[in-house]
Motif scaffolding. Structure first.
Motif, PDB file in Angstrom:
ATOM      1  N   GLU A 191      10.324  61.297 117.750  1.00  0.00           N
ATOM      2  CA  GLU A 191       9.276  61.803 117.324  1.00  0.00           C
ATOM      3  C   GLU A 191       8.709  60.876 116.143  1.00  0.00           C
ATOM      4  OE1 GLU A 191      11.598  64.703 119.200  1.00  0.00           O
ATOM      5  OE2 GLU A 191      12.129  63.212 117.670  1.00  0.00           O
ATOM      6  N   GLU A 192       9.533  60.228 115.545  1.00  0.00           N
ATOM      7  CA  GLU A 192       8.945  59.559 114.424  1.00  0.00           C
ATOM      8  C   GLU A 192       8.349  58.047 114.865  1.00  0.00           C
ATOM      9  OE1 GLU A 192      12.327  59.711 110.713  1.00  0.00           O
ATOM     10  OE2 GLU A 192      13.053  58.662 112.531  1.00  0.00           O
ATOM     11  N   LYS A 193       8.772  57.356 116.042  1.00  0.00           N
ATOM     12  CA  LYS A 193       8.015  56.333 116.599  1.00  0.00           C
ATOM     13  C   LYS A 193       6.777  56.914 117.131  1.00  0.00           C
ATOM     14  CE  LYS A 193      12.284  54.120 118.436  1.00  0.00           C
ATOM     15  NZ  LYS A 193      13.270  53.438 119.658  1.00  0.00           N
ATOM     16  N   GLU A 194       6.654  58.093 117.671  1.00  0.00           N
ATOM     17  CA  GLU A 194       5.146  58.616 118.051  1.00  0.00           C
ATOM     18  C   GLU A 194       4.320  58.641 116.921  1.00  0.00           C
ATOM     19  OE1 GLU A 194       5.501  62.057 120.505  1.00  0.00           O
ATOM     20  OE2 GLU A 194       6.645  61.045 122.262  1.00  0.00           O
ATOM     21  N   GLN A 195       4.998  59.119 115.829  1.00  0.00           N
ATOM     22  CA  GLN A 195       4.000  59.546 114.586  1.00  0.00           C
ATOM     23  C   GLN A 195       3.574  57.926 113.895  1.00  0.00           C
ATOM     24  OE1 GLN A 195       6.964  61.847 112.437  1.00  0.00           O
ATOM     25  NE2 GLN A 195       5.681  63.609 112.491  1.00  0.00           N
ATOM     26  N   ILE A 196       4.574  56.898 114.226  1.00  0.00           N
ATOM     27  CA  ILE A 196       4.091  55.905 113.544  1.00  0.00           C
ATOM     28  C   ILE A 196       2.960  55.213 114.432  1.00  0.00           C
ATOM     29  CG2 ILE A 196       4.915  53.420 113.253  1.00  0.00           C
ATOM     30  CD1 ILE A 196       7.623  54.387 112.401  1.00  0.00           C
ATOM     31  N   GLN A 197       3.028  55.317 115.772  1.00  0.00           N
ATOM     32  CA  GLN A 197       2.074  54.833 116.560  1.00  0.00           C
ATOM     33  C   GLN A 197       0.604  55.714 116.102  1.00  0.00           C
ATOM     34  OE1 GLN A 197       2.101  52.254 118.730  1.00  0.00           O
ATOM     35  NE2 GLN A 197       4.343  51.979 118.049  1.00  0.00           N
TER      36      GLN A 197
ATOM     37  N   LEU B 271       5.850  55.671 105.490  1.00  0.00           N
ATOM     38  CA  LEU B 271       4.357  56.083 105.709  1.00  0.00           C
ATOM     39  C   LEU B 271       4.088  57.337 106.475  1.00  0.00           C
ATOM     40  CD1 LEU B 271       3.020  52.382 106.231  1.00  0.00           C
ATOM     41  CD2 LEU B 271       3.316  53.462 104.128  1.00  0.00           C
ATOM     42  N   ILE B 272       5.109  57.862 107.014  1.00  0.00           N
ATOM     43  CA  ILE B 272       5.025  58.673 107.890  1.00  0.00           C
ATOM     44  C   ILE B 272       4.671  60.050 107.128  1.00  0.00           C
ATOM     45  CG2 ILE B 272       5.980  60.433 109.540  1.00  0.00           C
ATOM     46  CD1 ILE B 272       7.824  58.090 110.559  1.00  0.00           C
ATOM     47  N   GLY B 273       3.676  60.991 107.334  1.00  0.00           N
ATOM     48  CA  GLY B 273       3.354  62.034 106.493  1.00  0.00           C
ATOM     49  C   GLY B 273       2.720  61.692 105.406  1.00  0.00           C
TER      50      GLY B 273
ATOM     51  N   PRO C 175      18.850  55.299 113.027  1.00  0.00           N
ATOM     52  CA  PRO C 175      17.552  54.644 113.740  1.00  0.00           C
ATOM     53  C   PRO C 175      16.489  55.745 113.991  1.00  0.00           C
ATOM     54  CG  PRO C 175      19.481  55.358 115.074  1.00  0.00           C
ATOM     55  CD  PRO C 175      19.849  55.787 113.954  1.00  0.00           C
ATOM     56  N   LEU C 176      15.334  55.428 114.326  1.00  0.00           N
ATOM     57  CA  LEU C 176      13.983  56.266 114.325  1.00  0.00           C
ATOM     58  C   LEU C 176      14.423  57.277 115.453  1.00  0.00           C
ATOM     59  CD1 LEU C 176      11.382  53.593 113.849  1.00  0.00           C
ATOM     60  CD2 LEU C 176      11.908  55.315 112.157  1.00  0.00           C
ATOM     61  N   SER C 177      13.540  58.267 115.345  1.00  0.00           N
ATOM     62  CA  SER C 177      13.828  59.195 116.571  1.00  0.00           C
ATOM     63  C   SER C 177      12.564  59.053 117.302  1.00  0.00           C
ATOM     64  CB  SER C 177      13.789  60.620 115.898  1.00  0.00           C
ATOM     65  OG  SER C 177      12.753  60.745 115.298  1.00  0.00           O
TER      66      SER C 177
ATOM     67  N   GLU D 292       9.930  48.605 113.066  1.00  0.00           N
ATOM     68  CA  GLU D 292       9.141  49.791 113.041  1.00  0.00           C
ATOM     69  C   GLU D 292       9.861  50.793 111.846  1.00  0.00           C
ATOM     70  OE1 GLU D 292       9.221  51.877 116.895  1.00  0.00           O
ATOM     71  OE2 GLU D 292       7.289  51.160 117.271  1.00  0.00           O
ATOM     72  N   LYS D 293      10.951  50.598 111.615  1.00  0.00           N
ATOM     73  CA  LYS D 293      11.738  51.237 110.341  1.00  0.00           C
ATOM     74  C   LYS D 293      11.004  50.862 109.169  1.00  0.00           C
ATOM     75  CE  LYS D 293      16.600  51.624 111.968  1.00  0.00           C
ATOM     76  NZ  LYS D 293      17.977  51.371 111.737  1.00  0.00           N
TER      77      LYS D 293
END
Length: 334
Positions: A106-112, A147-149, A102-104, A141-142
């Motif tokens: 931190e990853e959820k915040e980065q996606i937002q 797309l992160i980074g 699952p998304l961490s 959101e997965k």
């Protein structure tokens, strides 16, 4: 790391690029190595399935701090390998892939913060094939994790690869959905059937949406879009021009027939039936002017009274009854 292409005098050149962070949540693309028009020059096939890459290419990737450069190059240049080599490598290609879980937080915040709304619409259509984007909030959101980074340039090449699954008959729906063009149309079917809408109007709204996106700094991050429409955005104009209608579905035919019918059909104007003053007096007992001056309540009361006298079941004249009913209906509509 990704493979970028560029057209120069009709020749396609290939470049290996990476995304470099310039600021918090801002990324720019950086060219690591120029492969030129023929990437095949930078690898050799040994023992029928072993790929050996050029030392200068490996050195450039190591300087860019790319981990396991040979493995990354094998994935990146896979399409340029001979077909028999591809078939052998496919047996081992995905064995090292692990489930990321699952998304961490931190990853959820980065996606937002990092993923643009246009990117989410593209992911939503590519995953669900939905023209109606009213349920975009249901996108998992997965789907945004790759797309992160990424810089804008890398994302566009990522989507270019994903869009290869689209058939020409889906191009119109795709550009219509990802740029939310349904908001410009009032038809009841506008949210799900763009094929039934005027193509020139869709094109006009698409150009305006692309113009606004060209000026959107949050979309481009640390990249420079330039003054002219960026090639990544020109791609969607190309999609609209190369749209090939699929076999018309029942819904499309119904919508087109409905629109055509509404454009051509007009209700005929209802006219008061003509009758001579003598016959008018015979039927109603009053003149035409007196009848037209009556209120609806007075007209209805008189009609019911005369209907009892002229109705065929009561021994009245059928022809006079029909004329009286037509006159009453015409006057009641006014």
């Amino acid at each position: 790391m990704y493979l970028a292409t560029e057209q120069q005098r009709g020749v396609t050149r290939y470049r290996i690029r990476i995304s470099v962070q310039t600021d918090k949540d801002l990324y720019a693309s950086q060219t690591v190595f120029d492969l030129g028009p023929d990437p095949c020059r930078f690898f050799n096939i040994v023992a029928e399935h072993c790929v050996i890459f050029d030392d200068a290419l490996l050195s450039a990737l190591q300087d860019a701090e790319i981990r396991r450069p040979a493995d990354e190059l094998e994935k990146l240049l896979f399409a340029f390998f001979p077909q028999d080599v591809q078939q052998r490598l496919l047996l081992f290609r995905d064995r090292g892939i692990k489930y990321k879980g699952p998304l961490s937080p931190e990853e959820k915040e980065q996606i937002q913060r990092q993923v643009h709304i246009v990117d989410k619409r593209r992911l939503y259509y590519l995953r669900y094939g939905a023209v109606d984007q009213s349920r975009l909030y249901r996108l998992n959101e997965k789907c945004c994790r790759p797309l992160i980074g990424q810089s804008r340039d890398e994302r566009e090449y990522y989507f270019r690869e994903q869009e290869k699954v689209l058939e020409p008959g889906m191009y119109l729906q795709y550009v219509y959905a990802i740029f939310n063009l349904c908001r410009h149309f009032q038809q009841s079917f506008a949210s799900w059937l763009p094929e039934a809408l005027p193509r020139d109007e869709i094109g006009r709204h698409l150009k305006e949406a692309l113009r606004l996106l060209q000026l959107d700094t949050s979309f481009w991050q640390a990249e420079k879009a330039g003054e002219q429409l960026h090639p990544h955005l020109q791609h969607y104009l190309w999609m609209l021009r190369n749209f090939v209608p699929r076999t018309a579905s029942f819904q499309q035919r119904f919508a087109e027939d409905f629109i055509a019918g509404r454009r051509q059909f007009k209700w005929p104007e209802r006219k008061t039936p003509t009758a001579s003053p003598e016959k008018f007096k015979e039927i109603w007992g009053v003149s035409r002017e007196q009848l037209q001056a009556m209120s609806q309540r007075e007209l209805t009361r008189l009609y019911r009274k005369k209907a009892l006298e002229l109705h065929p079941d009561k021994g009245g004249d059928a022809e006079l009854f029909i004329v009286m009913r037509e006159i009453y209906t015409a006057l009641s509509k006014k």
